[in-house]
Design an enzyme around this catalytic site. Sequence first.
Site, mmCIF file in Angstrom:
data_model
loop_
_atom_site.group_PDB
_atom_site.id
_atom_site.type_symbol
_atom_site.label_atom_id
_atom_site.label_comp_id
_atom_site.label_asym_id
_atom_site.label_seq_id
_atom_site.Cartn_x
_atom_site.Cartn_y
_atom_site.Cartn_z
ATOM 1 N N LYS A 121 0.858 -1.198 0.000
ATOM 2 C CA LYS A 121 0.000 0.000 0.000
ATOM 3 C C LYS A 121 0.884 1.235 0.000
ATOM 4 O O LYS A 121 1.898 1.277 0.726
ATOM 5 C CB LYS A 121 -0.871 -0.041 1.252
ATOM 6 C CG LYS A 121 -1.905 1.066 1.362
ATOM 7 C CD LYS A 121 -2.734 0.902 2.642
ATOM 8 C CE LYS A 121 -3.898 1.867 2.706
ATOM 9 N NZ LYS A 121 -4.717 1.670 3.919
ATOM 10 N N SER A 173 -9.968 -0.794 7.035
ATOM 11 C CA SER A 173 -9.379 -0.651 5.702
ATOM 12 C C SER A 173 -8.660 -1.848 5.141
ATOM 13 O O SER A 173 -8.266 -1.824 3.970
ATOM 14 C CB SER A 173 -8.416 0.529 5.686
ATOM 15 O OG SER A 173 -9.139 1.700 5.479
ATOM 16 N N SER A 179 -9.687 1.556 2.867
ATOM 17 C CA SER A 179 -8.813 2.298 1.997
ATOM 18 C C SER A 179 -7.798 1.439 1.246
ATOM 19 O O SER A 179 -7.252 1.882 0.235
ATOM 20 C CB SER A 179 -8.066 3.365 2.801
ATOM 21 O OG SER A 179 -7.255 2.746 3.783
HETATM 22 N N1 GLN Z 1 -13.222 3.788 6.111
HETATM 23 C C1 GLN Z 1 -12.677 4.216 7.378
HETATM 24 C C2 GLN Z 1 -12.316 5.674 7.326
HETATM 25 O O1 GLN Z 1 -12.464 6.247 6.295
HETATM 26 C C3 GLN Z 1 -11.513 3.362 7.747
HETATM 27 C C4 GLN Z 1 -10.285 3.757 7.070
HETATM 28 C C5 GLN Z 1 -9.108 2.942 7.477
HETATM 29 O O2 GLN Z 1 -9.250 1.925 8.134
HETATM 30 N N2 GLN Z 1 -7.937 3.439 7.129
HETATM 31 O O3 GLN Z 1 -11.888 6.223 8.301
#
Ligand code: GLN
Length: 494
Positions: A81, A185, A161
């Site tokens: 990532k 994410s 994400s």
């Molecule tokens: N979708 C969640 C957010 O936008 C989790 C994101 C993540 O785990 N990095 O905060």
Amino acid sequence: MGAKNSLAGLTVVEIRDGLRNGDFTVGELVDDHIHAAERAKNLNGYITETPDLAKDMASKSDDKISRQELGSLEGVPVAVKDLFCTKGIRTTAASKILDNFVPTYESRVTENLWGAGAVLMGKANMDEFAMGSSNITSAYGPAINPWKRESDGDDLAPGGSSGGSAALVSAGVVPVAIGTDTGGSIRQPAAFCGVVGVKPTYGRCSRWGTIAFASSLDQAGPITRSVHDAAIVLEAMSGHDRRDTTSVDRPVPQFEKFLSQSIKGLKVGIPKEYLSDSLPTEINKLWGDGGQWFKESGAELVDISLPHTKYALPSYYIVAPAEASSNLARYDGVKYGMRVSDKSLEQQYSKTRGSGFGPEVKRRIMIGTYVLSAGYYDAYYIHAQKVRRLILEDFNSAFKKVDIILTPTTPNESFGLRDKLDDPVAMYLNDIFTVPASMAGLPAISVPCGLSGTGLPLGLQLIGPAFEESRLFQFGEKLERAAEFSKQPSSYVG
Ligand code: GLN
């Protein structure tokens, strides 16, 4: 369409066996994965590809193999990532503000992977600064889910994400991708793309060199095509690091050993608060199937209560933006990253941040600074911290009665790329089942367990007590075996 005789599509276990038997070289393996990435360009899974470096790492790996020095991930192609700093390789966090950022150091997690013999194939697409659930906030355009609905050919969200990571693994472009999980994410994109994703206990993996979103929640973890592979990769990534004071000094178990352990007589908790009228029947049914499979393996189902579950998401959306607003204060156009020059320093800050950050990141910074402001700190931030404690206590009492907790990973299947754009709250609701474990710092895994009526993958989540990732693998392997999830997406290229 997969290419005939391509080595892309092999699992970590198959690669390990193949290299040990001398069936192929790492050079051949890496070449096939480079070609697979070319066939999957339409998925926009990578922000930066590193084929030359991969070939170089492959030839070093082949040399090691000829000397019988095999690391636990020797020769395994990995996508990382684009949130992990990689020395000498552009690292953008999918943000314009870091478009030209080339780190001078390597993150601890990736350093561990290369130490175990893994090969970097490229930096995976993601939501900007890991904020999002669909990949739509990436400054480089969203990654695309390799799965399509049977009824139409529309492009769907890979989740977020770590959507690029999940899409690449699902499409057979790489056997392993590394993601981060702050509120879901790793698990949500894994569920949307029909692959396995693990968020370890907070403190299991070092955060050193990982670009911070919400420091008290962020954890690195693997995305793979099997539970077995996830166990191998997590072990290689984990470990104490004195450069990260929140990384915990505990021995890392040999996770692989737990895969075959029986779950006879063990107790699986079913939290009643995760059951809601709005949960689609097919997800509810799959959850029931999961429980049934555990029973057939000799485990006992126990109804449990996690009474503060409904406060997890609202308090997450106070704590995470608060920490984000503080972490992202460093992008000021002075030290590194993008700069929009201006005569006045204040204007320079403002113009750099105004044009460097995307709308979701700005929204989080505004929420975060608001809840941390003198007038609202007690009303929001302090309250959210107290709620967080109660969520952890709920889990602690549940784990006095059960060994593991079973829930769906997401309240819905993947959706159209632009579907939830105008409604941030609808987007935030994607994390309703993943956020509680994040708030409590607990380890959790998503295992692909079935298909929805429209032909899209659905995942089940297992949550374990702190530092009991072994249990995730022990139970996860049973789920995987019973679910027999083997269908590949229409854009599979392995
Ligand atoms: N979708 C969640 C957010 O936008 C989790 C994101 C993540 O785990 N990095 O905060």
